[in-house]
Design a protein around this motif. Sequence first.
Motif, short mmCIF file in Angstrom:
data_model
loop_
_atom_site.label_atom_id
_atom_site.label_comp_id
_atom_site.label_asym_id
_atom_site.label_seq_id
_atom_site.Cartn_x
_atom_site.Cartn_y
_atom_site.Cartn_z
N HIS A 106 0.90 -1.14 -0.12
CA HIS A 106 -0.07 -0.02 -0.06
C HIS A 106 0.87 1.31 0.22
O HIS A 106 0.19 2.35 -0.12
CB HIS A 106 -0.84 -0.22 1.05
CG HIS A 106 -1.89 -1.27 1.37
ND1 HIS A 106 -2.85 -1.57 -0.02
CD2 HIS A 106 -1.81 -2.23 2.10
CE1 HIS A 106 -3.48 -2.84 0.54
NE2 HIS A 106 -2.73 -3.45 1.57
N GLN A 107 2.14 1.03 0.16
CA GLN A 107 3.11 2.23 0.08
C GLN A 107 3.81 2.11 -1.25
O GLN A 107 4.75 1.67 -1.34
CB GLN A 107 4.30 2.18 1.17
CG GLN A 107 3.67 2.06 2.57
CD GLN A 107 3.04 3.43 2.91
OE1 GLN A 107 3.59 4.30 2.80
NE2 GLN A 107 1.88 3.47 3.70
N LEU A 108 3.25 2.98 -2.10
CA LEU A 108 3.59 3.06 -3.56
C LEU A 108 4.25 4.37 -3.91
O LEU A 108 3.74 5.47 -3.21
CB LEU A 108 2.30 2.78 -4.43
CG LEU A 108 1.79 1.35 -4.44
CD1 LEU A 108 0.81 1.33 -5.53
CD2 LEU A 108 2.95 0.27 -4.85
N GLY A 109 5.11 4.37 -4.57
CA GLY A 109 5.59 5.72 -4.99
C GLY A 109 7.20 5.50 -5.54
O GLY A 109 8.16 5.58 -4.47
N GLY A 110 7.64 5.24 -6.63
CA GLY A 110 8.88 5.27 -7.06
C GLY A 110 9.62 6.40 -7.08
O GLY A 110 9.14 7.55 -6.94
N HIS A 111 10.92 6.13 -6.94
CA HIS A 111 11.90 7.29 -6.85
C HIS A 111 12.47 7.79 -8.34
O HIS A 111 13.19 8.58 -8.81
CB HIS A 111 13.08 7.34 -6.04
CG HIS A 111 14.00 6.01 -6.46
ND1 HIS A 111 13.64 4.69 -6.08
CD2 HIS A 111 15.00 5.93 -6.95
CE1 HIS A 111 14.51 3.77 -6.34
NE2 HIS A 111 15.43 4.55 -6.88
N HIS A 112 12.13 6.75 -9.41
CA HIS A 112 12.47 7.04 -10.73
C HIS A 112 11.83 6.53 -11.62
O HIS A 112 11.68 5.56 -12.49
CB HIS A 112 13.91 6.20 -10.90
CG HIS A 112 14.62 6.38 -12.24
ND1 HIS A 112 14.82 5.57 -13.22
CD2 HIS A 112 15.36 7.78 -12.50
CE1 HIS A 112 15.24 6.41 -14.28
NE2 HIS A 112 15.73 7.52 -13.81
N GLN A 113 10.40 7.09 -11.66
CA GLN A 113 9.13 6.89 -12.52
C GLN A 113 9.73 6.93 -13.97
O GLN A 113 10.30 7.96 -14.68
CB GLN A 113 7.94 7.42 -11.99
CG GLN A 113 7.52 7.23 -10.65
CD GLN A 113 6.26 7.96 -10.22
OE1 GLN A 113 5.74 8.81 -11.00
NE2 GLN A 113 5.76 7.56 -9.14
N ASP A 114 8.84 6.16 -14.82
CA ASP A 114 8.84 6.42 -16.23
C ASP A 114 8.34 7.74 -16.67
O ASP A 114 7.41 8.24 -16.04
CB ASP A 114 8.20 5.15 -17.24
CG ASP A 114 8.84 3.91 -17.21
OD1 ASP A 114 10.23 4.06 -16.79
OD2 ASP A 114 8.38 2.84 -17.38
N ASP A 115 8.81 8.50 -17.72
CA ASP A 115 8.43 9.86 -18.19
C ASP A 115 6.84 9.61 -18.55
O ASP A 115 6.45 10.58 -18.35
CB ASP A 115 9.17 10.13 -19.45
CG ASP A 115 10.58 10.43 -18.96
OD1 ASP A 115 10.98 10.74 -18.02
OD2 ASP A 115 11.42 10.44 -20.01
N LEU A 116 6.53 8.47 -18.92
CA LEU A 116 5.09 8.45 -19.68
C LEU A 116 4.19 8.06 -18.15
O LEU A 116 2.79 8.05 -18.47
CB LEU A 116 5.00 7.29 -20.54
CG LEU A 116 5.70 7.48 -21.62
CD1 LEU A 116 5.80 6.07 -22.84
CD2 LEU A 116 5.46 8.74 -22.59
N GLN A 117 4.64 7.57 -17.01
CA GLN A 117 3.92 7.15 -16.07
C GLN A 117 3.10 8.46 -15.41
O GLN A 117 3.67 9.46 -15.14
CB GLN A 117 4.87 6.68 -15.04
CG GLN A 117 4.10 5.76 -13.81
CD GLN A 117 4.91 5.17 -12.87
OE1 GLN A 117 6.09 4.51 -13.40
NE2 GLN A 117 4.75 5.09 -11.78
#
Length: 159
Positions: A106-117
């Motif tokens: 439930h703890q989502l949130g990346g530090h290097h997301q794709d540009d399209l995300q």
Amino acid sequence: MNEPITPVIRTSAKAVVIHDGRVLLQRAAWEGQDCYFLPGGGQNPGEPLDETVRREVHEETGLTVRVDRMLWLREYIGAHHQNAATEAGTHRIETIFACTPTSDPHQLGGHHQDDLQTGLEWVPLDKVTTLNLLPHALRQPIAALASTTPPADYLGDVA
């Protein structure tokens, strides 16, 4: 006369992360459409594919995952598909792994997301076939994971 294009092969690893009957998908805006993708991405030289998928999932979603097994191998050879004129130099080989979260799902949130995300979403497996999940060839096999464990399979050159 135009020189023939020599495709560059790109290998990558994608994850089918399942938790409580749901699969984790990236929401994205791509070529004017809202769509979904599996988390994952490109393999670095010298990096085993299972490490690639763990790294990519963590970067894009913030989750740490256990790689359980390989599900499918998919190719995409751009010259064989709809956008052949612009994607003739594209040849992707994707290994798709079944993964289980080992950190809080439930703890989502990346530090290097794709540009399209544009976001992340846990989607019930039985709803996957109704989504604009790309590539479309993955919708049915992912939805089928709700009721069966398929053998590893080569999906072929699919868009």
